[in-house]
Design an enzyme around this catalytic site. Structure first.
Site, PDB file in Angstrom:
ATOM      1  N   ASP A 224       0.851  -1.198   0.000  1.00  0.00           N
ATOM      2  CA  ASP A 224       0.000   0.000   0.000  1.00  0.00           C
ATOM      3  C   ASP A 224       0.884   1.244   0.000  1.00  0.00           C
ATOM      4  O   ASP A 224       1.828   1.344   0.791  1.00  0.00           O
ATOM      5  CB  ASP A 224      -0.898  -0.022   1.255  1.00  0.00           C
ATOM      6  CG  ASP A 224      -1.951   1.072   1.242  1.00  0.00           C
ATOM      7  OD1 ASP A 224      -3.142   0.741   1.185  1.00  0.00           O
ATOM      8  OD2 ASP A 224      -1.584   2.264   1.306  1.00  0.00           O
TER       9      ASP A 224
ATOM     10  N   ASP B 142      -4.045   2.363  -4.914  1.00  0.00           N
ATOM     11  CA  ASP B 142      -2.696   2.356  -4.312  1.00  0.00           C
ATOM     12  C   ASP B 142      -2.437   1.115  -3.470  1.00  0.00           C
ATOM     13  O   ASP B 142      -1.575   1.118  -2.603  1.00  0.00           O
ATOM     14  CB  ASP B 142      -2.489   3.623  -3.467  1.00  0.00           C
ATOM     15  CG  ASP B 142      -3.100   3.507  -2.082  1.00  0.00           C
ATOM     16  OD1 ASP B 142      -4.136   2.824  -1.934  1.00  0.00           O
ATOM     17  OD2 ASP B 142      -2.527   4.090  -1.148  1.00  0.00           O
ATOM     18  N   GLU B 143      -3.192   0.052  -3.725  1.00  0.00           N
ATOM     19  CA  GLU B 143      -3.134  -1.097  -2.824  1.00  0.00           C
ATOM     20  C   GLU B 143      -3.312  -2.392  -3.616  1.00  0.00           C
ATOM     21  O   GLU B 143      -4.160  -2.477  -4.497  1.00  0.00           O
ATOM     22  CB  GLU B 143      -4.298  -0.908  -1.841  1.00  0.00           C
ATOM     23  CG  GLU B 143      -4.487  -1.989  -0.856  1.00  0.00           C
ATOM     24  CD  GLU B 143      -5.765  -1.762  -0.031  1.00  0.00           C
ATOM     25  OE1 GLU B 143      -6.469  -0.744  -0.229  1.00  0.00           O
ATOM     26  OE2 GLU B 143      -6.065  -2.631   0.787  1.00  0.00           O
TER      27      GLU B 143
HETATM   28  P1  TTP Z   1      -5.338   4.964   1.690  1.00  0.00           P
HETATM   29  O1  TTP Z   1      -4.280   3.997   1.293  1.00  0.00           O
HETATM   30  O2  TTP Z   1      -6.340   4.528   2.695  1.00  0.00           O
HETATM   31  O3  TTP Z   1      -4.670   6.289   2.296  1.00  0.00           O
HETATM   32  P2  TTP Z   1      -3.321   7.015   1.924  1.00  0.00           P
HETATM   33  O4  TTP Z   1      -2.589   6.304   0.842  1.00  0.00           O
HETATM   34  O5  TTP Z   1      -3.606   8.457   1.676  1.00  0.00           O
HETATM   35  O6  TTP Z   1      -2.510   6.941   3.273  1.00  0.00           O
HETATM   36  P3  TTP Z   1      -1.818   5.658   3.946  1.00  0.00           P
HETATM   37  O7  TTP Z   1      -2.054   4.491   3.069  1.00  0.00           O
HETATM   38  O8  TTP Z   1      -0.370   6.016   4.064  1.00  0.00           O
HETATM   39  O9  TTP Z   1      -2.476   5.515   5.274  1.00  0.00           O
HETATM   40  O10 TTP Z   1      -6.114   5.465   0.427  1.00  0.00           O
HETATM   41  C1  TTP Z   1      -5.463   5.675  -0.825  1.00  0.00           C
HETATM   42  C2  TTP Z   1      -5.997   6.908  -1.489  1.00  0.00           C
HETATM   43  O11 TTP Z   1      -7.397   6.794  -1.679  1.00  0.00           O
HETATM   44  C3  TTP Z   1      -5.796   8.180  -0.686  1.00  0.00           C
HETATM   45  O12 TTP Z   1      -4.540   8.782  -0.933  1.00  0.00           O
HETATM   46  C4  TTP Z   1      -6.927   9.040  -1.127  1.00  0.00           C
HETATM   47  C5  TTP Z   1      -8.012   8.054  -1.510  1.00  0.00           C
HETATM   48  N1  TTP Z   1      -9.032   8.034  -0.438  1.00  0.00           N
HETATM   49  C6  TTP Z   1     -10.150   8.845  -0.568  1.00  0.00           C
HETATM   50  O13 TTP Z   1     -10.327   9.515  -1.586  1.00  0.00           O
HETATM   51  N2  TTP Z   1     -11.065   8.866   0.450  1.00  0.00           N
HETATM   52  C7  TTP Z   1     -10.899   8.151   1.600  1.00  0.00           C
HETATM   53  O14 TTP Z   1     -11.741   8.200   2.502  1.00  0.00           O
HETATM   54  C8  TTP Z   1      -9.728   7.310   1.718  1.00  0.00           C
HETATM   55  C9  TTP Z   1      -9.510   6.479   2.957  1.00  0.00           C
HETATM   56  C10 TTP Z   1      -8.824   7.295   0.674  1.00  0.00           C
HETATM   57 MG    MG Z   2      -2.232   4.197   0.931  1.00  0.00          MG
END
Ligand code: TTP
Ligand code: MG
Length: 406
Positions: A9, A104-105
């Site tokens: 991720d 992103d995962e």
């Molecule tokens: P995440 O992987 O949950 O968050 P992140 O990459 O910003 O942070 P980290 O993994 O380091 O904790 O989500 C990936 C992307 O998806 C995030 O950058 C923005 C989008 N997203 C939204 O648009 N709304 C949301 O509620 C969430 C959780 C994520």
């Molecule tokens: Mg992320």
């Protein structure tokens, strides 16, 4: 051999992409989600912003109050999609057993790959290095014997982390963590469990199954399994595309046949070009009509041989439309064309069929021009009519409520 699964991720994904494009933002509190004076929530917060208590889902007004000096960016999805494609391509270079979960995962089945990289841990280090070297982004990776434990591990390791849970160590690894860390436990479930005196995953794992079932039904069983580190979900490769469809709602209900035909032509060209891009042919063509009174019909026709030419899709759609219009005379609100029964374009059976070959070459030439100059750079007389109706961009006409169903 024990299964080894990675959960990968990216850290603060949307924000990190913005920071790569504008390095001045690096190391600063940054929020993607919109302007703070507008309604909306935080989509992604940099780790510097998280230090002020900001997190995804928080209203922007609150975020602005907690961290007024943060940079707030509205964000733009195409940038993130582009970065995501590159990220997934890097992962695919390491293993074909890849299941993208979101932009992103992804999960990767790395079972057996230690023979190539020395160890799965080494493989994860190489993946992280590639991502940072090629994209200037940081990934966190969890490695475990199951998806659920790999995901908890990657979350726990953030940012720029790498955490491997050894085979057999799943339960002791999970036990001390707060229940909110377990996938599947949202705010509501967390409240109910806390109310029952259950605060850690270990406490949850020793709750009797029947008690969990009585509170959460079938989901209770899943919680029990996850809390014990048991998860037999396999890494699933994304399924092959089964169908492609495009549809549009007219701004005013219509009976105008030339407008209907022009729209079908345009939708057919859109589908044809996607089929050719995916190197597929379709055997079944479907027409969808929604009348002014919202009744909806679909009519389909199966071709003798697969095709991906605009003309065949259009001709078939038009025949289906003619039949439908002769049966009902009501104004139309929405029109759509779909193709299914997709096949690989095997060896051309009608190699000697000159006109089929010509059509194929024509479509290829059109695709090339469109790729270079935009979708509407080349049009048939029929779709030119749409110029009057729909706004035009380089990507094509902007249809109302375009559907991109697969
Ligand atoms: P995440 O992987 O949950 O968050 P992140 O990459 O910003 O942070 P980290 O993994 O380091 O904790 O989500 C990936 C992307 O998806 C995030 O950058 C923005 C989008 N997203 C939204 O648009 N709304 C949301 O509620 C969430 C959780 C994520
Ligand atoms: Mg992320």
């Amino acid at each position: 051999m024990a299964q080894r699964i990675m959960h990968i991720d990216l850290d603060a994904f949307f924000v990190s992409v913005e920071q790569v494009l504008n390095p001045e933002l690096k190391g600063k509190p940054v929020v993607v989600g919109g302007r703070p004076d507008r309604r909306g929530v935080v989509a992604s917060a940099s780790y510097e912003a998280r230090a002020f208590g900001l997190h995804a889902g928080m209203p922007l007004t609150t975020a602005c109050r907690l961290c007024p000096h943060a940079t707030f960016i509205e964000g733009s999805f195409p940038k993130y999609r582009h970065a995501s494609q590159k990220f997934m391509a890097i992962l695919a270079d390491f293993s074909p057993y890849l299941e993208p979960v979101s932009l992103d995962e992804a999960y990767m089945d790395a079972t057996g790959f230690e023979s190539i990289h020395g160890s799965i841990h080494q493989m994860a280090i190489a993946i992280k290095q590639h991502i940072t070297y090629k994209l200037s982004l940081y990934a966190s990776i969890g490695i475990a014997g199951s998806k659920v434990v790999a995901k908890v591990a990657s979350e726990l390791s953030k940012p720029d982390g790498l955490l491997e849970v050894a085979d057999g160590e799943e339960r002791p690894f999970l036990a001390p963590l707060p229940i909110a860390k377990l996938p599947g436990i949202g705010k509501k479930t967390e409240r109910i469990l806390n109310g029952l005196g259950i605060n850690t995953i270990g406490e949850l794992s020793s709750m009797p199954l029947h008690a969990l079932r009585s509170h959460f039904g079938a989901a209770g069983e899943l919680l029990h399994r996850y809390a014990n580190g048991i998860d037999d979900r396999q890494v699933k490769l994304p399924g092959a595309t089964k169908s492609i469809s495009r549809e549009t709602t007219f701004s005013k209900d219509t009976k105008d046949r030339s407008l209907l035909k022009a729209t079908i032509r345009y939708l057919s060209e859109r589908i044809g070009s996607e089929l050719r891009q995916r190197d597929k042919q379709a055997k079944r063509i479907t027409l969808k009509l929604r009348y002014a009174d919202f009744t909806t019909i679909t009519r389909h026709y199966t071709l003798g041989q697969g095709s991906n030419t605009d003309q065949t899709i259009f001709d078939t759609g038009l025949q289906l439309l003619r039949k439908a219009l002769s049966a009902k005379k009501k104004p139309i609100r929405l029109i759509g064309i779909g193709v299914s029964n997709l096949i690989e374009p095997g060896r051309q059976l009608d190699m000697l069929n000159y006109s089929a070959k010509r059509l194929e070459q024509l479509n290829k030439a059109i695709d090339r021009i469109r790729k270079k100059y935009g979708f509407t750079a080349i049009q048939t007389g029929r779709t030119l009519l749409l110029k009057e109706i729909f706004p035009e961009t380089k990507g094509g006409y902007t249809l109302q409520t375009p559907s991109l169903s697969r």
